[in-house]
Enzyme design. Structure first.
Site, short mmCIF file in Angstrom:
data_model
loop_
_atom_site.label_atom_id
_atom_site.label_comp_id
_atom_site.label_asym_id
_atom_site.label_seq_id
_atom_site.Cartn_x
_atom_site.Cartn_y
_atom_site.Cartn_z
CE LYS A 194 -61.69 1.65 -45.45
NZ LYS A 194 -61.58 3.32 -46.62
CE LYS A 247 -61.06 -0.10 -48.81
NZ LYS A 247 -61.28 1.02 -48.58
C1 PBG Z 1 -61.24 5.77 -47.88
C2 PBG Z 1 -60.42 4.80 -48.20
C3 PBG Z 1 -59.34 4.12 -48.53
C4 PBG Z 1 -59.36 3.24 -49.59
C5 PBG Z 1 -60.44 3.29 -50.15
N1 PBG Z 1 -61.10 4.17 -49.35
C6 PBG Z 1 -57.95 4.09 -47.50
C7 PBG Z 1 -58.61 3.97 -46.55
O1 PBG Z 1 -59.66 3.37 -44.89
O2 PBG Z 1 -57.48 4.32 -45.51
C8 PBG Z 1 -58.58 1.94 -49.95
C9 PBG Z 1 -58.82 1.65 -51.23
C10 PBG Z 1 -57.35 1.41 -51.60
O3 PBG Z 1 -56.80 0.84 -50.86
O4 PBG Z 1 -56.83 0.32 -52.91
N2 PBG Z 1 -61.16 6.02 -46.65
#
Ligand code: PBG
Length: 323
Positions: A194, A247
């Site tokens: 991520k 992601k």
């Molecule tokens: C929570 C989370 C996030 C997303 C999914 N789970 C946001 C982040 O890490 O700031 C992002 C999903 C999206 O942008 O569609 N940690």
């Protein structure tokens, strides 16, 4: 010309094109993210993510039924809690918003596969994905909280938990906690690679989860790194993840592809809010064709090697594929 090889022969009609087509999108590829809120009769469009809604539990059920009817197999739930505090305790309450949402869905629509996002950022007043001590993330203290969250979701009946916090060791801790409590059947989809991406902006509006101070660069990955992503993916497999995730998706197709070549594991790709928003906004202006561009993008994610695509277009894509 005396050309022996003429690649255009296989492009001469839709019939032959479909026979040699390598990648096919199916409705079983998609997971739809849903945002659940407290209250009743709430179905509020999220302004930065058109056609996605904040849903109270009664509306969630209506929406989930609609998704089941069109053939969507799985949803991932994000909660907006009643309160926030320093440690994110509203994330693991038995009657918390996600826990109630899971119970409602599993009771009324037992066939729908329910995944829950496991994180603290919507639940902490500072908006970080972990516990802070003197402004720094306390990794190992955070793991205890995350495993409580995952356990509370499993107890509510979640089929799969998806930790998105990017702390070290969370998959091992969550697996151990679930197993000890007799939830060996609950699977884990790890947000493994991520990135510290700017594509999450619209989601943070939707989930009210932007960090108040600082950013997430001490836990989310540097956008410039690929080798590190492979190490993160490998670690999560070793720690017990059933599915590994990359992601965002579109700017990280190289990572999806390398992960697919390297690991013999199901790979999920999260096509995030910013990927959705840019296409939606351009389509609203009439600059691009939403359906064609969205399907092209989803196809590229699958072609890169993703087995599962988490996308805000899940329901639209299913409808488009059936047209
Ligand atoms: C929570 C989370 C996030 C997303 C999914 N789970 C946001 C982040 O890490 O700031 C992002 C999903 C999206 O942008 O569609 N940690």
């Amino acid at each position: 010309m005396n050309l022996k090889r003429r690649p255009r022969r296989l492009r001469s009609s839709e019939n032959i094109r479909s026979l040699v087509r390598e990648t096919h999108l199916n409705k079983s590829d998609f997971v739809k993210p849903l945002f659940v809120v407290n209250g009743e009769n709430i179905r509020e469009e999220i302004s930065s993510m058109p056609e996605n809604y904040h849903l109270s539990l009664d509306q969630l059920l209506i929406e989930a039924q609609r998704l089941v009817d069109i053939g969507i197999k799985a949803v991932i739930l994000f909660g907006l809690p009643k309160y926030k505090d320093a440690e994110g305790s509203s994330a693991w309450q038995e009657d918390g918003i996600v826990q109630r949402a899971v119970r409602t869905l599993k009771k009324k629509l037992p066939g729908l596969f329910v995944i829950t996002d496991v994180c603290l950022c919507q639940y902490t007043e500072h908006g970080h994905c972990g516990i802070l001590a003197e402004g720094k993330i306390e990794n190992d203290q955070t793991l205890k909280r995350l495993s409580k969250v995952a356990l509370s979701h499993a107890e509510a009946g979640a089929d799969m938990v998806a930790p998105s916090d990017m702390m070290d060791g969370r998959i091992a801790k969550i697996r151990e906690t679930l197993d000890k409590a007799g939830h060996g059947d609950v699977s884990i989809m790890a947000y493994s690679a991520k990135y510290h991406s700017s594509f999450y902006g619209p989601f943070r509006d939707a989930a009210h989860s932007a960090p108040g101070q600082g950013d997430r660069s001490s836990y989310q990955m540097d956008i410039a790194n690929a080798e590190e992503a492979l190490r993160e993916l490998e670690l999560d497999i070793e720690e017990g993840a059933d599915i590994i995730m990359v992601k965002p998706a579109l700017s990280y197709l190289d990572i999806i592809s390398r992960a697919d070549q390297k690991f013999n594991y199901p790979i999920a790709a999260y096509s995030v809010s910013g990927e959705y928003a840019i296409i939606k906004a351009a389509a609203e202006k009439g600059w691009i064709n939403e359906k064609a561009v969205a399907l092209e993008m989803l196809c590229s994610i699958k072609r890169a090697g993703a087995d599962i695509i988490i996308t805000y277009w899940a329901d639209k894509a299913v409808e488009w594929l059936e047209e």
